[in-house]
Write an enzyme that holds these catalytic residues in place. Sequence first.
Site, mmCIF file in Angstrom:
data_model
loop_
_atom_site.group_PDB
_atom_site.id
_atom_site.type_symbol
_atom_site.label_atom_id
_atom_site.label_comp_id
_atom_site.label_asym_id
_atom_site.label_seq_id
_atom_site.Cartn_x
_atom_site.Cartn_y
_atom_site.Cartn_z
ATOM 1 N N GLY A 59 54.751 63.230 3.138
ATOM 2 C CA GLY A 59 55.712 63.113 4.217
ATOM 3 C C GLY A 59 56.370 64.403 4.631
ATOM 4 N N CYS A 88 35.641 90.317 -1.754
ATOM 5 C CA CYS A 88 34.770 89.191 -1.410
ATOM 6 C C CYS A 88 33.539 89.714 -0.683
ATOM 7 C CB CYS A 88 35.507 88.149 -0.564
ATOM 8 S SG CYS A 88 35.676 88.560 1.195
ATOM 9 N N PHE A 118 46.880 59.131 6.976
ATOM 10 C CA PHE A 118 47.486 60.181 7.793
ATOM 11 C C PHE A 118 46.817 60.295 9.154
ATOM 12 C CE2 PHE A 118 50.128 63.703 8.597
ATOM 13 C CZ PHE A 118 49.370 64.688 9.193
ATOM 14 N N ASP A 140 41.720 61.827 0.714
ATOM 15 C CA ASP A 140 43.006 61.261 1.114
ATOM 16 C C ASP A 140 42.782 59.778 1.414
ATOM 17 O OD1 ASP A 140 43.142 61.668 4.665
ATOM 18 O OD2 ASP A 140 41.396 61.688 3.351
ATOM 19 N N SER A 141 43.850 59.047 1.727
ATOM 20 C CA SER A 141 43.726 57.591 1.864
ATOM 21 C C SER A 141 43.182 57.165 3.217
ATOM 22 C CB SER A 141 45.099 56.957 1.687
ATOM 23 O OG SER A 141 45.941 57.424 2.736
ATOM 24 N N GLY A 142 43.191 58.060 4.190
ATOM 25 C CA GLY A 142 42.818 57.661 5.543
ATOM 26 C C GLY A 142 44.037 57.374 6.391
ATOM 27 N N HIS A 196 36.127 84.786 3.971
ATOM 28 C CA HIS A 196 37.164 85.699 3.488
ATOM 29 C C HIS A 196 38.491 84.976 3.280
ATOM 30 C CE1 HIS A 196 40.060 88.932 3.101
ATOM 31 N NE2 HIS A 196 40.752 88.310 4.043
ATOM 32 N N CYS A 250 34.356 91.432 2.623
ATOM 33 C CA CYS A 250 35.024 92.734 2.502
ATOM 34 C C CYS A 250 34.124 93.779 1.873
ATOM 35 C CB CYS A 250 36.327 92.570 1.725
ATOM 36 S SG CYS A 250 37.571 91.678 2.691
ATOM 37 N N ASP A 304 46.473 71.746 -0.410
ATOM 38 C CA ASP A 304 45.340 71.706 0.506
ATOM 39 C C ASP A 304 45.846 72.073 1.891
ATOM 40 O OD1 ASP A 304 46.479 68.829 1.122
ATOM 41 O OD2 ASP A 304 45.019 69.274 2.691
ATOM 42 N N CYS A 324 40.139 93.230 -1.724
ATOM 43 C CA CYS A 324 39.759 91.819 -1.741
ATOM 44 C C CYS A 324 38.516 91.587 -2.590
ATOM 45 C CB CYS A 324 39.524 91.312 -0.314
ATOM 46 S SG CYS A 324 38.850 89.653 -0.251
#
Lengths: 404, 354
Positions: free
Chosen positions: A219, A309, A99, A95-97, A337, A312, A269, A307
């Site tokens: 935003g 994984c 936020f 990200d740009s920094g 998980h 699990c 994300d 699941c």
Amino acid sequence: MTEGPPLKYELHGQWGKARAGRITLPHGSFDTPVFMPVGTQGTIKGLTSQQVEELGCGIILGNTYHLGHRPGPDTLKKLGGLHKLMNWNRNILTDSGGFQMVSLLKLANITEEGVKFISPHDGTEMMLTPEYSMQLQNVIGADIMMALDDVVSTVTTGPRVEEAMHRTLRWIDRCIDAHQRPREQNLYAIVQGGLDTTLRYQCLDGLIKRDLPGYAIGGLSGGESKDDFWRVVSLCTDRLPENKPRYLMGVGFPVDLVVCVALGVDQFDCVYPSRTARFGTALVRTGVLHLKAAQYECDYRPIEEDCGCMVCKNYTRAYLHALARKEQLGGQLLTYHNIAYQMRLMKDLRNAILDGSFPHFVQNFMQLQYPDGKYDGWVVDALASVGIHLKPPTKKDETDKMDE
Amino acid sequence: MATPCFLLHTLKGSPQNLTVDLCRGLDAAEAVHLNLSDVLDQYKALKGSNLSLDSYFCLSGKLSWIGIRDPSLYNEASTGGCMAVSLPGGFRQVKAEEYMELIDQCKPEFFVGPNYDLPHSASAKRTRKCVDSCIQWHRDGLKAFPSLRESMFAAVQGISSSRDRIRCAREAVDLDPFGFYVGGQGLDESLEQRQQDLIELKKILPKEKPRLVVGIGAPDEVLYSIRDGIDVFVSTYPNDCADLGIALCFSLVPTPPTTDANSTSSNTLNLRDQEYELDTRPLVEACGCYTCQHHTRAYIHHLLNTHEMLAGILLILHNCRHYAEFFRSIRYHLDHRSFQSFMDRFLASYHSVS
């Protein structure tokens, strides 16, 4: 090697506005829709790089604000960038920094030049300009970089919102100019404009004209009503070019992911799955399990039957209950998980788009999330806008007690 | 399980910070130490699951040993009547019969007989009572569960009184257990007292049965104890180092110490140190652990700096591997009758850089 930014987007299939595709970046390809786990400081908290790979993640996030402090640009430059530092050979998005500036710092003052703030680390006055953000991100070396935008909270109203939108357009030009590695790193622009349709269209048109390799919808997910939220997402996806990826920042919860995929978003994300894991919460198709609760003490089922994984396949809810209450290992396992859950959800959505069963999948998913049939209004409206109608509960649903 | 060796320390039943897939990769360590307090705390769930310890705690096939004394903390709360076991809500008084019943239900590969530890400084009266309890509990325990004899490490207490020590040892030998727990060590005894104690015990304990000790983990102390007859070590040494951001790197092929001021050998790396900021080497060259195969000192330094969980995970993976390799070297030298010279060289090198 063709001219232009190092990103290829292929659209493989659609259902309504929902898209299934594939993004190819310098560190490999991955299918979309995609969930990108957040590795803030150069690690997904509690997981090794190999585990993140095994989970099938093709791209993770790094946070420019934090990495810009530690290890800092000099060290990163000498080490050859974040991929090398982490030994992560797949893709990274930074990200740009901006936020963190606005959300973490009390004395952030936004001017035309940039974001002026008092460094919490040594008390000096610092300035995050579009140029400096590009410089930091060029050193970090992520495959996708975000432009510095003038972020305004969605509950802000009035002329500030318009000011921020116009400034975002001016800053994107400064970002484009300052970006030193356009053949190795992709710069995404971020659409602002608050909840105002006109401002959003203006911003969209301005950014689309600049022909960036991808676009983020910014935003949002900061206090606005869900009704406003989905409408802004929808108007953006309507306008954004079909042949480029769309990234919705900071989303999120499984229901939100499903709705926004239906509305035409490709990349997501969120810290939610990893963060909630550290509080003992596991994600399941019917919602969440708060594994610290006493009811799981002797529950010998895996978190979720289908699941598959590592967690699990090996651990019972009962043992996870004991670990979740006290041990770091509990957080590690639940993080594993929960990310597996998000990856599987994205895969299921993609497959449903490709084989045409998308509305059916969404309906079933929502029935599991809202077993009493009392869907949130915004979910009904958003899905209806793309031709998916949620079922009222049948008699069977009412009597079928989910014993989660 | 080849000896001498160490047992992996566990928290709540799992090797610290190791998910089952990471644990599988640690094949150099064959067995784990489960704390009675952790097993007791989850006993209801464990029993109801009908799963083995290995399946329930996801130990990826490693052998399990249940011990009463937690290597990470020693509490003197036990009295002659019961063993005091620390649970989240406070101490629970556990009777010997209850303990043996738990062992019978859980079926660990090995376990320590019912006992509690007193250090070298304990009074004669308390020591005698401790030994009386130890002997009685073992007798009663095996009467009730005779088949457990084959997996029991009978406890020998009474370290502060030679007479009680010998008495306890003889009783333990008579039970014909699988092995012996040399109790009371790793507390406040000096190295000389520890050695004296082991020399005495060597005369009584049968050579062919393994002897286990808790609370001794530093490499030099391990070597001394092996020299004096110990086979299995339970400690938190590699874990404690990892918790402090320290990687083990003492040489397993020790060369004579040099007087060269520029010598870069060391026993440990303190990775919080600024000097590692740009160090792109692995922790230890040619180490086969996950951390050394995939990551650099610079990365671990960064993770420690940013207080990230992954630092601890990577360090434990390395430290346990390095520690296991240390024991493998010891076994090699014992097999090849070169243990004494290995020990001399190792200690010379180890102490020259400490």
